[in-house]
Design a protein around this motif. Structure first.
Motif, short mmCIF file in Angstrom:
data_model
loop_
_atom_site.label_atom_id
_atom_site.label_comp_id
_atom_site.label_asym_id
_atom_site.label_seq_id
_atom_site.Cartn_x
_atom_site.Cartn_y
_atom_site.Cartn_z
N LYS A 62 -4.62 -4.74 12.26
CA LYS A 62 -4.45 -3.62 13.18
C LYS A 62 -5.53 -3.64 14.26
O LYS A 62 -5.28 -3.31 15.42
CB LYS A 62 -4.49 -2.30 12.41
CG LYS A 62 -3.31 -2.09 11.46
CD LYS A 62 -1.99 -1.96 12.19
CE LYS A 62 -0.85 -1.66 11.24
NZ LYS A 62 0.45 -1.54 11.95
N HIS A 111 -7.18 1.95 7.38
CA HIS A 111 -7.06 0.93 6.33
C HIS A 111 -8.42 0.41 5.89
O HIS A 111 -8.66 0.18 4.68
CB HIS A 111 -6.16 -0.21 6.80
CG HIS A 111 -4.72 0.16 6.90
ND1 HIS A 111 -3.96 0.50 5.80
CD2 HIS A 111 -3.89 0.27 7.98
CE1 HIS A 111 -2.73 0.79 6.20
NE2 HIS A 111 -2.66 0.66 7.50
N HIS A 157 -5.23 -3.27 2.05
CA HIS A 157 -5.79 -2.41 3.10
C HIS A 157 -6.76 -3.19 3.99
O HIS A 157 -6.78 -3.00 5.22
CB HIS A 157 -6.52 -1.22 2.47
CG HIS A 157 -5.63 -0.09 2.07
ND1 HIS A 157 -4.86 0.61 2.99
CD2 HIS A 157 -5.38 0.49 0.86
CE1 HIS A 157 -4.19 1.56 2.37
NE2 HIS A 157 -4.47 1.51 1.09
N VAL A 210 0.83 -1.21 0.00
CA VAL A 210 0.00 0.00 0.00
C VAL A 210 0.86 1.26 0.00
O VAL A 210 0.40 2.32 -0.43
CB VAL A 210 -0.99 0.01 1.18
CG1 VAL A 210 -1.96 -1.16 1.08
CG2 VAL A 210 -0.28 0.01 2.52
N ASP A 215 -1.53 2.97 -3.13
CA ASP A 215 -2.54 3.17 -2.07
C ASP A 215 -3.92 2.66 -2.46
O ASP A 215 -4.85 2.71 -1.65
CB ASP A 215 -2.61 4.67 -1.71
CG ASP A 215 -3.32 4.90 -0.40
OD1 ASP A 215 -3.08 4.14 0.55
OD2 ASP A 215 -4.13 5.86 -0.33
N LEU A 234 -4.76 -5.42 6.34
CA LEU A 234 -4.09 -4.56 7.33
C LEU A 234 -5.08 -4.04 8.37
O LEU A 234 -4.77 -3.97 9.56
CB LEU A 234 -3.39 -3.40 6.62
CG LEU A 234 -2.09 -3.74 5.89
CD1 LEU A 234 -1.69 -2.59 4.97
CD2 LEU A 234 -0.97 -4.04 6.87
N GLY A 235 -6.27 -3.68 7.91
CA GLY A 235 -7.30 -3.20 8.83
C GLY A 235 -7.67 -4.27 9.84
O GLY A 235 -7.80 -3.99 11.05
N LYS A 272 -10.03 2.70 3.48
CA LYS A 272 -9.42 2.55 2.15
C LYS A 272 -9.94 1.32 1.42
O LYS A 272 -10.00 1.29 0.19
CB LYS A 272 -7.89 2.45 2.30
CG LYS A 272 -7.22 3.72 2.77
CD LYS A 272 -7.08 4.73 1.66
CE LYS A 272 -6.25 5.92 2.07
NZ LYS A 272 -6.10 6.91 0.98
#
Length: 351
Positions: free
Chosen positions: A263, A275, A256, A246, A250, A259-260, A278
């Motif tokens: 996280k 994320h 994303h 990313v 992006d 990753l979201g 996105k």
């Protein structure tokens, strides 16, 4: 994502009176020498359009695209729309991202009886980009009639097959492209992506590794690497790979999304929200996405946003009992006056 190779056929340009001064055979592997010789010849025979076309080809190979287009323009004007000059100009326009302008020139070159596998590959690519798959396939077949082992023809036939849902044919053509050109990165990348999508991670791994050696800053390859690492339960390494993906591009919603989720698991709720937002264009209607986003909002104190996300979750998953509970809880939180505000009011009253 379309590869942008430079597709050159032998120019077959009409020889100018002074063309014999330019011995391109001797300097074919030295672009600077080619430019020097061609510039000298142009200075002595400025009306010879074939010299401008030849110099445009050298400039294209060097990546000097605007200069190449200028020379191609001069070649077309001086040669009276000679088809090989039109082809060179079409390539320059395509390399500059001006495909809509390139296509009619390439078609005109073909109508003017220019026979070249490279021209047909270019026409195949341009039609593929416009979503005209039958036309693209027709031109690529013509390319292979002239050059049966053309790696670019195999590659774009793979792209057409993939775009039309024929995954087996796409895999076959990407592999055929690599048989002709083992260091051709783009079919490696596309082949990797198809294998990853089919959960054939171990098959994909060597292609990803080799392709990344050729294109270490390719975002899509980092995304594929992250997916393979994720499947191998190497979460920390996957996190690094997706982060790199990313950072380079992006718009990779899959990276994303993952990753979201990660996280959120790590308790990094602001990063999770970033994320997941996105990832919304591709994943915004999925229950797991909505439940994770709602939870991240609630954990970070954004209760109104959390309430809205849980309500969207119920729209796609009406039987989600936790969402009902969360909505009730959030309504109570939002309805209650904030203690800190009460404290401020009391201080003001006492004063």
């Amino acid at each position: 994502m379309l590869v942008v190779p430079l597709l050159f056929a032998s120019c077959n340009l009409k020889e100018g009176n002074r063309e014999q001064m330019v011995d391109l055979q001797e300097v074919k592997d030295d672009p600077e020498a080619q430019l020097k010789h061609l510039t000298t010849a142009i200075g002595q025979s400025a009306g010879d359009g074939s010299l401008y076309a030849r110099r445009a080809v050298v400039l294209l190979r060097k990546g000097q695209l605007e200069e190449a287009l200028n020379d191609a323009d001069k070649a077309v004007k001086l040669t009276g729309n000679e088809p090989s000059s039109l082809f060179v100009k079409a390539q320059a326009l395509r390399a500059l991202g001006r495909q809509e302008e390139a296509l009619p020139l390439a078609l005109q070159a073909e109508r003017n009886s220019y026979q070249s596998s490279s021209l047909y590959v270019l026409l195949g690519e341009l039609n593929l980009q416009k979503g005209q798959y039958e036309q693209a396939q027709m031109f690529l077949i013509k390319a292979q009639e002239l050059a049966p082992h053309d790696e670019f023809a195999f590659y774009y036939k793979g792209r057409v097959a993939e775009a039309t849902g024929d995954t087996a044919s796409a895999l076959k053509n990407y592999r055929l492209a690599l048989q002709q050109a083992p260091a051709f990165m783009e079919p490696m990348r596309e082949l990797s992506g198809l294998l990853v999508a089919q959960n054939r991670f171990e098959e994909a791994r060597p292609y990803i590794n080799t392709a990344q050696g050729l294109a270490p800053e390719d975002a899509q390859l980092w995304y594929f690497r992250g997916t393979v690492l994720q499947a191998a339960q190497k979460q920390d390494s996957a996190l690094v790979a997706y982060g790199k993906a990313v950072a380079l591009n992006d718009t990779l919603t899959g990276a994303h999304y993952w990753l979201g989720l990660q996280k959120h698991k790590l308790g990094e709720n602001e990063a999770a929200i970033f994320h997941l937002q996105k990832a919304s264009p591709a994943y915004g209607g999925e229950p797991k996405y909505l439940s994770t986003l709602a939870s991240a909002y609630e954990r970070s104190g954004q209760n109104i946003n959390a309430l809205a996300a849980y309500r969207r979750l119920l729209q796609v998953a009406p039987n989600n009992t936790y969402a009902y509970q969360a909505i009730s809880r959030l309504k109570n939180k939002i309805a209650k006056p904030r203690p800190e505000n009460t404290g401020v009011q009391q201080v003001q009253i006492e004063q």
